[in-house]
Design an enzyme around this catalytic site. Structure first.
Site, mmCIF file in Angstrom:
data_model
loop_
_atom_site.group_PDB
_atom_site.id
_atom_site.type_symbol
_atom_site.label_atom_id
_atom_site.label_comp_id
_atom_site.label_asym_id
_atom_site.label_seq_id
_atom_site.Cartn_x
_atom_site.Cartn_y
_atom_site.Cartn_z
ATOM 1 N N TYR A 83 0.817 -1.231 0.000
ATOM 2 C CA TYR A 83 0.000 0.000 0.000
ATOM 3 C C TYR A 83 0.843 1.270 0.000
ATOM 4 C CZ TYR A 83 -0.245 -0.103 5.298
ATOM 5 O OH TYR A 83 -0.019 -0.119 6.635
ATOM 6 N N GLU A 84 0.177 2.379 -0.255
ATOM 7 C CA GLU A 84 0.855 3.687 -0.407
ATOM 8 C C GLU A 84 1.900 3.641 -1.523
ATOM 9 O OE1 GLU A 84 0.227 7.231 0.310
ATOM 10 O OE2 GLU A 84 -0.477 6.063 2.019
ATOM 11 N N GLY A 85 1.571 2.892 -2.603
ATOM 12 C CA GLY A 85 2.510 2.717 -3.715
ATOM 13 C C GLY A 85 3.340 1.468 -3.494
ATOM 14 N N GLN B 249 7.811 2.496 -5.865
ATOM 15 C CA GLN B 249 8.758 3.359 -5.143
ATOM 16 C C GLN B 249 10.100 3.398 -5.868
ATOM 17 O OE1 GLN B 249 7.677 5.069 -2.479
ATOM 18 N NE2 GLN B 249 5.719 3.990 -2.544
#
Lengths: 582, 582
Positions: A436-438, A443
């Site tokens: 999650y969050e990319g 990243q």
């Protein structure tokens, strides 16, 4: 065996290694936040996390959240713990005092959230998006929206969500289809379905504020057509909005946090920021949110380490090789902590935890500097650090959380695979942080393709030079780190050149480049930690374990990237009419 | 999305790479087992696994086993599937025809069990110990015991367990306390508690045959005081024996297999083998049992790969870099299989699967050779291979199962973390394979400390020379593998020398040594695979991925071991009166 924060460990890194008190004191809003106050906040945060949050972690996993008729029931104890969290003023730690916050530095909030995640990842998800929603609204909300929602969110009285993902649009937000139709009264009617919404529905607060990525009529396709809408569960007139939770997911872990499928049926909302600038409005909080996921990773790894360390100091199996350990004392078997394979696991994970903390806390400090330093150049430097280091931390710390927690599970042998000791829960819970969050793959691309390569590696080079300048080349360990930082700077240039010939190359080696960067930064952190703790035998042992078992990956990763670049150079030199010069 | 065995993939490795049909035909019991028959067995096994075993895997995880009043209820469908397994003659695939078996080669049984684990790890645990119990009883049981139990076990009519672990005795079996008191009628009264007993109680067969590690009166402390007792749930007179299941464990995964805590209350049993030779009696099946755990790892990884590969060929997100993929055809996003980070995951895991299969199938062939070759020297060579390569396979394949399945989960993004696609189950299920049948740390010590070092690396060197002699140095890829095999031979000698100065050293680098060995063997396997498939673009792509992303760990691990040896040499040269020469 619940997680217990250890404020002394953190204070050593903040004060002796990072010089945080002096750095913070130089920022106007924190002139009063001296070392004593920081220390007091850490002590109180540690106590709260250890006494209130940690004990209900297991109930979060075993009972979990339940769903019935569109309503979510939180696990036993979660409501009370969240209320205590709000009453203690913890959600608003770094929010501005004028919004109901405590106005404390981001770096203290970072430590708090690391500990929260270590103690109870599921519960931590609830307030985990508050700061992001607060920042988003503060920067982009209209005065009316701010007046109505900002303080409620800053104080945690109402919780918030980010509604981004749709079934067909995960990493690719440009495919989002949720529609928002402007109304005569300035509001929007929002319709669509969102999935994987953490805390989309729950019983912790009387209202939930959804920030929904959506598309206005006639918006262009792709990411530039996206806008952001604020859609509350409860409307200002007290009526229930047309926002429905359709189910919660059965997940591998993180059962303490409801992951909701949400349906918006002509729900009432209001635009946040400019039309078509929805992603920009959300990305204002990106560095902070991703840093917090990295901190979750560090916290979860520390929680796993605490469990394994305690078990290894009690459990005896077989004789250890080498000199007779002091702990033997007539026992028929030695502590497993004395066995090299177990010692290696404990020390290498400890090396990751304290090394990653050093870099993550420095990043949180840079968030404070970027927000508050009087010198625009200092703010710019801090922003550059955050932009480049955040994806490194997010990917590397979450990767290590899962893989390191699995190593810690191994310390327990068969006992690690059963629920009893709680270690397998950490492995399951931590796995989602890599996604999650990319995702971590995103990243790595964000770092190399979007941030390092566009200026030929110049900004990254500047960040690495900043680190180099903190080192003392007359110390052997420091000189070794300087050498690695120089190799890494050169690597950026090499990839930039090879990418001219083969634009796919950076995507292929992004992960290796990111890992190289993290390992060099860990080496820097450990050189600083050792310099700040002369004569500390335990720190010296962990530092040695880092250099012996962890750091060799640096050369391996560098080698992979260099070889890929060489292959491109050879291939394109061999093909007439192509090559770098074209 | 259930697992589907692919017999063609396996046949290529067995026939084109390993020349299995000719090798088997040279063994007397398999003179009739020609390529056509082998192929037919594989086809039927594949069909059975795909049609009967795979479809109930999810029920095994979600419903799991339940426990009530000392009885275990299997997940829905498991009883029927197990009965079909017995009816089809599958449990007895490699058991001798005179015991009710099919008398087929161990290598075919190996493939069957790899597929079973891939399709349904939980159900596979039930018959998973049959072959070991059969071999143990056949080699060490009295005629009376064999007459009563051997055929029942060979045919799978009754299932069997291995009762080794106690709460305080996991890796350290010398601490086992279960007592066995001889009776006048030649039987034993067995009392004690055992934990982590797979299939200790269940409803699949009318009787369960427990092989229990225990201690006779006046037995010495430690492993040499251990004996082995056969303790059936149902006594020959039809009465229930005093064997009780007290609970089943709540585990991270493998919910389809009941992990039982067993209590023996003066239960009736009979000695298997000599008093005090209990470990020796169990260790007769060690290589076969550990190889089967390695095969579970390979199977689980292949199951994860199948799911990820299928998902990546359907799911579209964002544009892939580089040349326009053929699959684009006007779509607004590319298949995620076209994205380098996803391609890398898929190809590196494929490289592990087929490389590890090659080595594991060769080991299974060596089990056949060791058992049946007319030439004692050939049997000895085969035995040497099994002894040295089995711990390498067990540790490396199970490590890769968990870590590679996690990589495959990553291909799904957030969809991987929820139950829907079944990929997270594989990650949870596979984790236990790194622990049971000897933790992977124990495997590394078994390899380096117990097997490689005692003869100064001579036996391992002979195994590596065997591999070298299969290669053609005029091929560049083969020459590269030969170089690595030579480095590895030299490494064994280096560690042996350094271990004289520091006896703890081998324990510290055992894992790195094992990994180096596996990676060199994978390199050998891929050189053979490539040589056997000229012009196969997919195999060439996977081989390239192996060399690019997987193989660099070889140098890293070698470097770690070499550096540790150098440090020992330096330290001991510097300390007067110590050193290698002492």
């Amino acid at each position: 065996m619940d997680y217990q924060p250890r404020p002394d460990d953190v204070r050593f890194l903040l004060n002796a290694v990072l010089d945080a008190p002096a750095r913070l004191a130089a920022l106007a809003p924190f002139a009063e936040v001296d070392e004593a106050l920081q220390s007091q906040v850490l002590e109180e945060a540690g106590r709260f996390v250890g006494e209130v949050v940690a004990p209900i972690n297991r109930a979060g996993d075993e009972t979990g959240c339940s769903f019935s008729n569109g309503e979510v029931t939180s696990p036993p104890g979660f409501r009370e713990a969240y209320q205590a969290f709000v009453d203690g003023g913890w959600p608003a730690l770094s929010a501005a005092p004028e919004d109901g916050g405590q106005g404390l530095p981001a770096v203290l909030e970072a430590v708090l959230y690391e500990w929260l995640a270590a103690a109870n990842h599921g519960l931590t998800m609830a307030p985990g998006l508050l700061h992001g929603a607060y920042a988003c609204l503060k920067h982009h909300g209209s005065d009316e929206l701010k007046q109505r929602y900002l303080q409620k969110i800053a104080t945690g009285e109402w919780l918030a969500t980010m509604c981004l993902t749709e079934a067909h649009a995960g990493s690719d937000l440009g495919q989002v289809r949720t529609r928002a139709v402007p109304q005569a009264d300035g509001s929007l009617r929002v319709s669509g379905s969102k999935i994987f919404i953490s805390g989309g529905e729950h019983d912790l607060t009387p209202n939930i504020v959804h920030l929904v990525l959506c598309r206005l009529p006639d918006a262009p396709a792709g990411p530039k057509g996206l806008s952001l809408a604020l859609v509350p569960r409860q409307l200002p007139d007290g009526k229930r909005n047309a926002v429905h939770c359709e189910r919660i997911e059965e997940k591998m872990g993180l059962h303490g946090s409801p992951t909701c499928s949400m349906r918006f049926d002509d729900a009432t909302g209001w635009l946040v920021g400019e039309p078509g600038r929805g992603l920009a409005a959300m990305f204002v909080m990106m560095n902070s949110a991703r840093l917090h996921v990295a901190l979750q990773g560090i916290g979860l790894l520390d929680a796993a380490w605490q469990k394994a360390d305690a078990y290894a100091a009690e459990r005896r199996q077989m004789r250890a090789p080498g000199p007779v350990p002091a702990s033997r004392r007539g026992e028929s078997a030695d502590l497993i902590a004395e066995h090299p394979a177990v010692r290696r696991i404990l020390d290498t994970q400890r090396a990751w935890i304290d090394g990653a903390r050093t870099i993550a806390y420095r990043s949180a400090l840079m968030l404070d500097v970027a927000a508050h330093d009087a010198d625009p150049k200092a703010r710019e430097r801090a922003q550059r650090w955050c932009s480049l280091v955040t994806p490194v931390l997010k990917a590397a710390c979450t990767h290590q959380a899962f893989h390191g927690a699995s190593e810690c599970l191994q310390v327990f042998g068969g006992h690690g695979y059963v629920r009893e000791w709680g270690i397998e829960q950490i492995v399951r819970d931590s796995r989602v942080t890599m996604i999650y969050e990319g995702t971590n793959e995103i990243q790595a691309i964000d770092l190399l393709v979007r941030k390092v390569l566009p200026d030929g590696g110049a900004a990254m080079s500047a960040v690495l030079l900043e680190l180099r300048d903190t080192l003392d080349a007359s110390r052997e360990a420091d000189a070794d780190v300087q050498r690695r930082l120089a190799q890494l700077r050169y690597l950026g240039t090499t990839v930039a050149m090879a990418a001219h010939a083969d634009p796919a190359l950076p995507y292929e080696v992004a992960d290796d480049y990111l890992r190289s960067t993290m390992l060099a930064m860990l080496a820097w952190a450990w050189a600083r930690i050792e310099a700040a703790s002369p004569g500390d035998a335990e720190k010296a042992r962990v530092a040695a374990a880092f250099r012996r078992w962890v750091l060799p990956e640096f050369e391996m990763r560098m080698g992979i990237v260099k070889k890929a670049c060489e292959t491109v150079a050879l291939t394109h030199a061999a093909a007439p009419g192509s090559g770098v010069s074209n």
